[in-house]
Design an enzyme around this catalytic site. Structure first.
Site, PDB file in Angstrom:
ATOM      1  N   SER A  69      15.830  27.923 -13.595  1.00  0.00           N
ATOM      2  CA  SER A  69      17.327  28.002 -12.737  1.00  0.00           C
ATOM      3  C   SER A  69      17.956  29.063 -12.127  1.00  0.00           C
ATOM      4  O   SER A  69      18.798  29.030 -13.417  1.00  0.00           O
ATOM      5  CB  SER A  69      17.566  26.214 -13.045  1.00  0.00           C
ATOM      6  OG  SER A  69      19.592  26.772 -12.953  1.00  0.00           O
TER       7      SER A  69
HETATM    8  N1  LIG Z   1      25.100  22.821  -7.310  1.00  0.00           N
HETATM    9  C1  LIG Z   1      24.564  23.460  -9.011  1.00  0.00           C
HETATM   10  C2  LIG Z   1      23.029  22.248  -8.072  1.00  0.00           C
HETATM   11  C3  LIG Z   1      21.739  23.094  -9.596  1.00  0.00           C
HETATM   12  C4  LIG Z   1      20.444  22.523  -9.880  1.00  0.00           C
HETATM   13  O1  LIG Z   1      20.471  21.843  -8.269  1.00  0.00           O
HETATM   14  N2  LIG Z   1      19.933  22.445 -10.566  1.00  0.00           N
HETATM   15  C5  LIG Z   1      18.516  22.045 -10.355  1.00  0.00           C
HETATM   16  C6  LIG Z   1      17.789  23.219 -10.884  1.00  0.00           C
HETATM   17  S1  LIG Z   1      18.179  25.102 -10.362  1.00  0.00           S
HETATM   18  C7  LIG Z   1      17.734  21.488 -11.164  1.00  0.00           C
HETATM   19  O2  LIG Z   1      18.806  20.719 -11.970  1.00  0.00           O
HETATM   20  N3  LIG Z   1      16.636  20.144 -10.752  1.00  0.00           N
HETATM   21  C8  LIG Z   1      16.574  18.903 -11.631  1.00  0.00           C
HETATM   22  C9  LIG Z   1      16.887  17.967 -11.070  1.00  0.00           C
HETATM   23  O3  LIG Z   1      17.790  18.052 -10.257  1.00  0.00           O
HETATM   24  O4  LIG Z   1      16.479  16.922 -11.250  1.00  0.00           O
HETATM   25  C10 LIG Z   1      24.744  24.215  -9.881  1.00  0.00           C
HETATM   26  O5  LIG Z   1      25.105  25.114  -8.707  1.00  0.00           O
HETATM   27  O6  LIG Z   1      24.743  24.238 -10.301  1.00  0.00           O
END
Ligand SMILES: N[C@@H](CCC(=O)N[C@@H](CS)C(=O)NCC(=O)O)C(=O)O
Length: 241
Positions: free
Chosen positions: A35
């Site tokens: 991530s």
């Molecule tokens: N805008 C957020 C984006 C966070 C995000 O989308 N994280 C993803 C991984 S890159 C995540 O945790 N995905 C798992 C989910 O949404 O269940 C940030 O900058 O922290």
């Protein structure tokens, strides 16, 4: 007390770590190596010298949906921090908080209204343009059994052109000094390179990329950012037919 983290060329970004009151102070960082926003946040935590426990959640196994984590962050995203009961998510917001709370000065997010606004602009660019366009390109390949879509690649390349423009005549993405916007954006650029976007063809961007790698080499650039991006890239390439 000697600071074993300090090596030549390391910018001392925090003067709180070795305050005796901070000796047992540690933050939890929920993290996944693939991530980009997780990696940006971990590098910043290291840069600030804030003591931390990395709590890796394997997103590929759906661990972010565990009830214990949902209680902490109902939006189930990494990165998330728990700073002694103060819980926060979204990497951009976390990074601003960490600089305000633990930075030795405001250099990583200037309090000056205009300089700070430019940093915010780049953070919003990262959050609303650069990262979503890369996700839009990668996710259908990684999780949807699809092959890369050239129109999505073009949209991402357009964002790279914008970014290259921001870097014309200034060394860092938000001006004359390294800020949290550089942390945020380099995590995405390394990921883009790992999924085979040619960063070298953007001259300002490529010069900046080289500079950031050096500037962040003491903040875990190789182990955190490069390794995570490479792992992501390997997964992506595995899906190509
Ligand atoms: N805008 C957020 C984006 C966070 C995000 O989308 N994280 C993803 C991984 S890159 C995540 O945790 N995905 C798992 C989910 O949404 O269940 C940030 O900058 O922290």
């Amino acid at each position: 007390m000697g600071n074993c983290m300090e090596t030549e060329g390391v910018v001392p970004l925090n003067n709180i770590t070795f305050d005796p009151k901070m000796i047992n102070h540690s933050i939890d960082l929920y993290f996944f190596p693939g991530s980009p926003p997780s990696r940006a946040t971990l590098m910043l935590v290291k840069a600030l010298g804030v003591k931390h426990n990395v709590k890796t959640l394997n997103l590929l196994a759906g661990e972010q949906m565990n009830p214990e984590f949902i209680k902490i962050n109902p939006m189930h995203t990494v990165p998330t921090i728990n700073d002694n009961g103060f819980i926060l998510w979204d990497s951009h917001v976390i990074m601003k908080y960490l600089v305000d709370q633990y930075g030795k000065d405001d250099s990583l997010h200037p309090k000056d209204a205009k300089k700070g606004a430019i940093v915010n602009h780049r953070l919003f660019f990262s959050a609303t343009v650069l990262f979503p366009r890369l996700q839009d390109y990668c996710s259908p390949v990684l999780f949807g059994n699809q092959q890369p879509d050239s129109s999505k690649a073009e949209k991402f390349e357009e964002a790279l052109v914008f970014l290259d423009g921001f870097l014309k005549n200034q060394p860092w993405v938000a001006g004359q000094q390294l800020t949290i916007a550089d942390f945020s954006i380099v995590a995405i650029i390394a990921t883009a390179e790992a999924v085979m976007f040619n960063i070298a063809k953007y001259s300002n961007l490529s010069e900046w990329y080289h500079k950031v790698k050096n500037a962040m080499s003491n903040y875990g650039y190789e182990d955190v950012n490069q390794a995570g991006a490479d792992a992501f890239g390997a997964m992506f390439k595995n899906k190509l037919k």
